[in-house]
Write a protein that holds these residues in place. Structure first.
Motif, PDB file in Angstrom:
ATOM      1  N   GLN A  85       0.842  -1.187   0.000  1.00 57.17           N
ATOM      2  CA  GLN A  85       0.000   0.000   0.000  1.00 57.17           C
ATOM      3  C   GLN A  85       0.883   1.245   0.000  1.00 57.17           C
ATOM      4  N   MET A 213     -15.751  -0.427  -3.388  1.00 53.88           N
ATOM      5  CA  MET A 213     -15.008   0.316  -2.376  1.00 53.88           C
ATOM      6  C   MET A 213     -15.854   0.488  -1.124  1.00 53.88           C
ATOM      7  N   LEU A 236      -9.002   2.569  -0.697  1.00 53.12           N
ATOM      8  CA  LEU A 236      -8.357   1.373  -1.230  1.00 53.12           C
ATOM      9  C   LEU A 236      -8.981   0.081  -0.710  1.00 53.12           C
ATOM     10  N   THR A 238     -11.864  -2.699   0.094  1.00 60.38           N
ATOM     11  CA  THR A 238     -13.051  -3.160  -0.619  1.00 60.38           C
ATOM     12  C   THR A 238     -13.875  -4.088   0.266  1.00 60.38           C
ATOM     13  N   PHE A 293      -2.877  -3.771  -2.159  1.00 56.77           N
ATOM     14  CA  PHE A 293      -3.894  -2.840  -2.647  1.00 56.77           C
ATOM     15  C   PHE A 293      -3.458  -2.231  -3.973  1.00 56.77           C
ATOM     16  N   GLN A 295      -5.519  -0.218  -7.805  1.00 53.12           N
ATOM     17  CA  GLN A 295      -6.645   0.585  -8.259  1.00 53.12           C
ATOM     18  C   GLN A 295      -6.713   0.577  -9.785  1.00 53.12           C
ATOM     19  N   PRO A 308     -11.031   0.614  -6.314  1.00 49.63           N
ATOM     20  CA  PRO A 308      -9.827  -0.005  -5.740  1.00 49.63           C
ATOM     21  C   PRO A 308      -9.806  -1.518  -5.949  1.00 49.63           C
ATOM     22  N   THR A 310      -8.262  -5.076  -3.944  1.00 52.74           N
ATOM     23  CA  THR A 310      -7.671  -5.635  -2.732  1.00 52.74           C
ATOM     24  C   THR A 310      -7.438  -7.121  -2.931  1.00 52.74           C
TER      25      THR A 310
END
Length: 372
Positions: A85, A213, A236, A238, A293, A295, A308, A310
């Motif tokens: 992240q 998200m 970020l 979900t 993470f 996007q 985002p 995840t």
């Protein structure tokens, strides 16, 4: 005289009967009250454990819930600050957890950055020298030199040599990025939508999950769940994580249902466009468990910044359990045959066991019938 004695006896007998009646009338309530009190105690004592027993059993029920089906739709894996992240005040690419990512990070840190830094510093020093050496005060009469063969050869050949040296590792990296996935790879199909991602697992029964998200506290409505720190950073995290196994090649397929999106996961060194009517493919292998993470990285409309990604990376055994919990199947034809045989044999054992239980419950009845 005799009559008076008889009257007195009559009165005495009547008084005795009255006293006996009073004593008898007083006694029954005492006898009835005693059971009443005992009954009340017994009922109260019996009700207390009965009420307490469900209370004790009720909290035990959630323990039976599959831990793989938690709120975020995946195994219990907590994100770690600085891993997978964005990190405040961090300079450079994210820590890579795939072989291709580590190779790309090495090329970025060891080759590209030093080369571009050296070129930038050299050009800056050359400009400063030219500004000082050929200023008007030092050269009142301008030079009429039109060209210099040596310098022209140097500034033509030097960039060519640099580009060739960079091309060798660069072409190898491109080959690694688009190398076809092996036969044992697990396929993940990412489908872009305005504005969320949906995922399919074609090799595991084809089940599908949708990932949106998570909103912040105060933004949720109805039954929506608000984001917590356990879910990940704001914008970020979900509601449903993608779950992938560690150490197993992953075949990533991307496409779109509307406009062009891009599936980007910095920690995997992956950025693949999702184009309507087209399927793009790449592959990678995650080396470390954790939560990562990403996007959408292609301008796709008004809510582009709300798509985002995840990924929860877990061991293969946990991944297989999650797949089954989601209603899918574990990839591989050989493992599918063994459970089939086991399932066929299990009813036979259960059928034999049922009559045995019946005979044990009524042996005296069954035996005579068999003798007859």
């Amino acid at each position: 005289m005799t009559g008076r004695m008889t009257g007195l006896k009559t009165i005495a007998i009547a008084a005795g009967l009255m006293l006996g009646s009073v004593a008898y009338a007083a006694a029954p309530p005492t006898v009835e009250q005693t059971p009443a009190k005992a009954t009340g105690v017994t009922v109260a004592t019996a009700q207390a454990p009965t009420a307490a027993t469900p209370a004790t059993a009720t909290p035990a029920a959630p323990a039976a819930v599959d831990p793989l089906l938690i709120d975020n739709g995946g195994p219990v894996v907590a994100p770690v600050a600085g891993i997978g992240q964005p990190t405040d005040k961090h300079v450079g690419v994210q820590a890579q957890v795939t072989p291709t990512g580590r190779r790309a990070a090495w090329m970025h840190d060891v080759i590209l950055m030093p080369v571009i830094t050296a070129i930038s510093v050299f050009v800056l020093l050359l400009l400063m020298y030219a500004m000082w050496r050929y200023r008007r005060a030092a050269n009142p009469v301008a030079s009429k030199t039109s060209h210099n063969t040596t310098i022209e050869v140097i500034w033509t050949l030097a960039p060519v040599v640099i580009l060739v040296l960079i091309a060798v590792p660069s072409i190898g990296l491109l080959q690694a990025q688009f190398k076809p996935a092996p036969a044992n790879a697990i396929t993940l199909k990412a489908i872009g939508n305005q504005w969320y991602w949906s995922y399919q697992y074609p090799d595991n029964g084809g089940f599908e999950i949708t990932s949106n998200m998570l909103k912040e506290k105060g933004e949720t409505t109805g039954t929506e769940r608000a984001r917590t720190d356990a879910d990940g950073p704001a914008l970020l995290a979900t509601d449903n994580r993608i779950v992938l196994p560690v150490g197993v090649p992953i075949r990533l397929l991307t496409t779109s249902n509307d406009v062009i999106h891009a599936w980007a996961m910095p920690a995997f060194w992956i950025k693949l466009d999702a184009i309507p009517g087209r399927i793009n493919e790449t592959s990678f292998t995650i080396e470390k468990p954790g939560v990562y993470f990403g996007q959408c990285s292609e301008l796709c409309g008004a809510r582009h910044g709300y798509m985002p990604i995840t990924v929860a990376a877990v061991d293969k055994a946990t991944f297989d359990k999650w797949v089954v919990a989601k209603g899918g199947t574990v990839k591989g034809a050989a493992p599918a045959v063994v459970p089939a045989a086991a399932v066929t044999a299990t009813p036979a054992v259960a059928t034999d066991a049922a009559p045995t239980t019946t005979d044990a419950a009524a042996p005296a009845i069954s035996a005579p019938k068999a003798d007859k």
